[in-house]
Scaffold this active site. Structure first.
Site, PDB file in Angstrom:
ATOM      1  N   GLY A  20       0.782  -1.232   0.000  1.00 46.30           N
ATOM      2  CA  GLY A  20       0.000   0.000   0.000  1.00 46.30           C
ATOM      3  C   GLY A  20       0.816   1.285   0.000  1.00 46.30           C
ATOM      4  N   ASN A  22       1.626   3.000  -2.639  1.00 45.51           N
ATOM      5  CA  ASN A  22       0.925   3.927  -3.552  1.00 45.51           C
ATOM      6  C   ASN A  22      -0.336   4.464  -2.897  1.00 45.51           C
ATOM      7  OD1 ASN A  22       2.157   4.259  -6.335  1.00 45.51           O
ATOM      8  ND2 ASN A  22       2.326   2.034  -6.043  1.00 45.51           N
ATOM      9  N   MET A  95      -4.110  -7.167  -6.892  1.00 38.30           N
ATOM     10  CA  MET A  95      -3.638  -8.328  -7.646  1.00 38.30           C
ATOM     11  C   MET A  95      -4.743  -9.215  -8.226  1.00 38.30           C
ATOM     12  SD  MET A  95      -0.506  -7.719  -7.681  1.00 38.30           S
ATOM     13  CE  MET A  95       0.297  -9.201  -8.302  1.00 38.30           C
ATOM     14  N   ILE A  97      -7.940  -9.659 -11.040  1.00 39.17           N
ATOM     15  CA  ILE A  97      -8.408  -9.093 -12.308  1.00 39.17           C
ATOM     16  C   ILE A  97      -9.916  -8.893 -12.206  1.00 39.17           C
ATOM     17  CG2 ILE A  97      -8.667  -9.514 -14.785  1.00 39.17           C
ATOM     18  CD1 ILE A  97      -5.973 -11.029 -14.640  1.00 39.17           C
ATOM     19  N   LEU A  98     -10.356  -7.654 -12.382  1.00 44.85           N
ATOM     20  CA  LEU A  98     -11.782  -7.347 -12.285  1.00 44.85           C
ATOM     21  C   LEU A  98     -12.512  -7.856 -13.531  1.00 44.85           C
ATOM     22  CD1 LEU A  98     -11.318  -3.719 -10.928  1.00 44.85           C
ATOM     23  CD2 LEU A  98     -12.252  -5.659  -9.623  1.00 44.85           C
ATOM     24  N   HIS A 114       1.134   0.526 -13.139  1.00 45.52           N
ATOM     25  CA  HIS A 114       1.822  -0.705 -13.544  1.00 45.52           C
ATOM     26  C   HIS A 114       3.326  -0.437 -13.634  1.00 45.52           C
ATOM     27  CE1 HIS A 114       2.131  -4.632 -15.440  1.00 45.52           C
ATOM     28  NE2 HIS A 114       2.970  -4.087 -16.306  1.00 45.52           N
ATOM     29  N   ASP A 150      -3.902  -4.634 -18.490  1.00 47.85           N
ATOM     30  CA  ASP A 150      -2.857  -3.613 -18.666  1.00 47.85           C
ATOM     31  C   ASP A 150      -2.844  -2.991 -20.061  1.00 47.85           C
ATOM     32  OD1 ASP A 150      -2.029  -4.099 -16.028  1.00 47.85           O
ATOM     33  OD2 ASP A 150      -0.669  -5.695 -16.658  1.00 47.85           O
ATOM     34  N   GLU A 179       6.549   5.845  -9.093  1.00 45.33           N
ATOM     35  CA  GLU A 179       5.099   5.572  -9.048  1.00 45.33           C
ATOM     36  C   GLU A 179       4.410   6.544  -8.096  1.00 45.33           C
ATOM     37  OE1 GLU A 179       3.955   1.492  -8.343  1.00 45.33           O
ATOM     38  OE2 GLU A 179       5.603   0.730  -9.545  1.00 45.33           O
TER      39      GLU A 179
HETATM   40  C1  GRF Z   1       3.552  -1.398  -7.545  1.00 46.17           C
HETATM   41  O1  GRF Z   1       4.785  -1.688  -8.100  1.00 46.17           O
HETATM   42  C2  GRF Z   1       2.509  -1.280  -8.630  1.00 46.17           C
HETATM   43  O2  GRF Z   1       3.006  -0.764  -9.815  1.00 46.17           O
HETATM   44  C3  GRF Z   1       2.093  -2.710  -8.824  1.00 46.17           C
HETATM   45  O3  GRF Z   1       2.114  -3.273  -7.534  1.00 46.17           O
HETATM   46  C4  GRF Z   1       3.026  -2.551  -6.703  1.00 46.17           C
HETATM   47  C5  GRF Z   1       2.250  -2.091  -5.510  1.00 46.17           C
HETATM   48  O4  GRF Z   1       3.035  -1.530  -4.501  1.00 46.17           O
HETATM   49  N1  GRF Z   1       0.837  -2.769  -9.508  1.00 46.17           N
HETATM   50  P1  GRF Z   1       2.359  -0.857  -3.240  1.00 46.17           P
HETATM   51  O5  GRF Z   1       1.408  -1.884  -2.614  1.00 46.17           O
HETATM   52  O6  GRF Z   1       1.610   0.367  -3.695  1.00 46.17           O
HETATM   53  O7  GRF Z   1       3.482  -0.531  -2.313  1.00 46.17           O
END
Ligand code: GRF
Length: 193
Positions: A20, A22, A95, A97-98, A114, A150, A179
């Protein structure tokens, strides 16, 4: 592009499965005055996701549904999102897929981040594939989610240089730092801010 309605912030849900980081960067961004979004809901398919701690820290409502029965979980989730008047969804390390049915209900309103320069390396193991192919650059992409994995319209990308002796771990770290910067920027961009 996504239309902002009125003066209040866009009610946003973030879907996670793991750390988490992001999510954290999006929450921090959402609290700035320039942010068009407010994060009203955190969803995880994984009850052990570390990122769920941010729900407690920032007092944001959360819910876990394990997606073992995808149809059941998605329908439940859709009804929660409706009740909470969620307008956009940010996938952040989610993780699962919807289904097309789910995506249709939020058409043009779901974003994902991504860890590759899409359309290169859709799916998993992006760092390894970039290193194995001896790419000079990798990076990250924020894109809209459509029915193909994606493959939705790209909003923003950031390139990072792959250096000599780069490892999957060092590359992942470098990309993750970017990111955290481009997800908020992509949100500003889709609202023309
Ligand atoms: C990130 O690298 C994102 O691009 C991918 O999963 C990872 C998630 O990291 N889809 P976090 O849970 O946000 O730390």
């Amino acid at each position: 592009m996504v239309q902002s309605t009125g003066s209040s912030k866009i009610r946003t849900a973030v879907f996670i499965s793991g750390t988490g980081s992001n999510l954290k960067s999006l929450i921090k961004f959402s609290k700035t005055s320039k942010s068009p979004i407010s994060i009203e809901f955190i969803f995880s398919n994984n009850s052990k996701a570390k990122g769920l701690n941010y729900a407690k820290i920032y007092k944001i409502k959360k819910r876990v549904l394990n997606f073992k029965n995808k149809n059941f979980s998605e329908n439940k989730l859709l009804s929660i999102l409706k009740k909470k008047n969620i307008e956009i969804i940010c996938l952040a390390g989610f993780m699962k897929i919807l289904s097309n049915n789910f995506i249709k209900k939020f058409k043009g309103k779901i974003l994902n981040i991504h860890p590759s320069l899409l359309p290169k390396y859709k799916g998993l193991n992006t760092y390894k594939r970039a290193l194995n192919n001896k790419d000079q650059y990798s990076g990250c992409t924020v894109h809209f989610v459509n029915s193909k994995l994606d493959s939705g319209k790209i909003v923003l990308q950031k390139k990072v240089k792959i250096t000599k002796n780069e490892t999957e771990t060092s590359l992942a770290k470098k990309i993750l730092a970017q990111e955290h910067k481009i997800y908020p920027k992509a949100i500003l961009k889709i609202f023309n801010l």
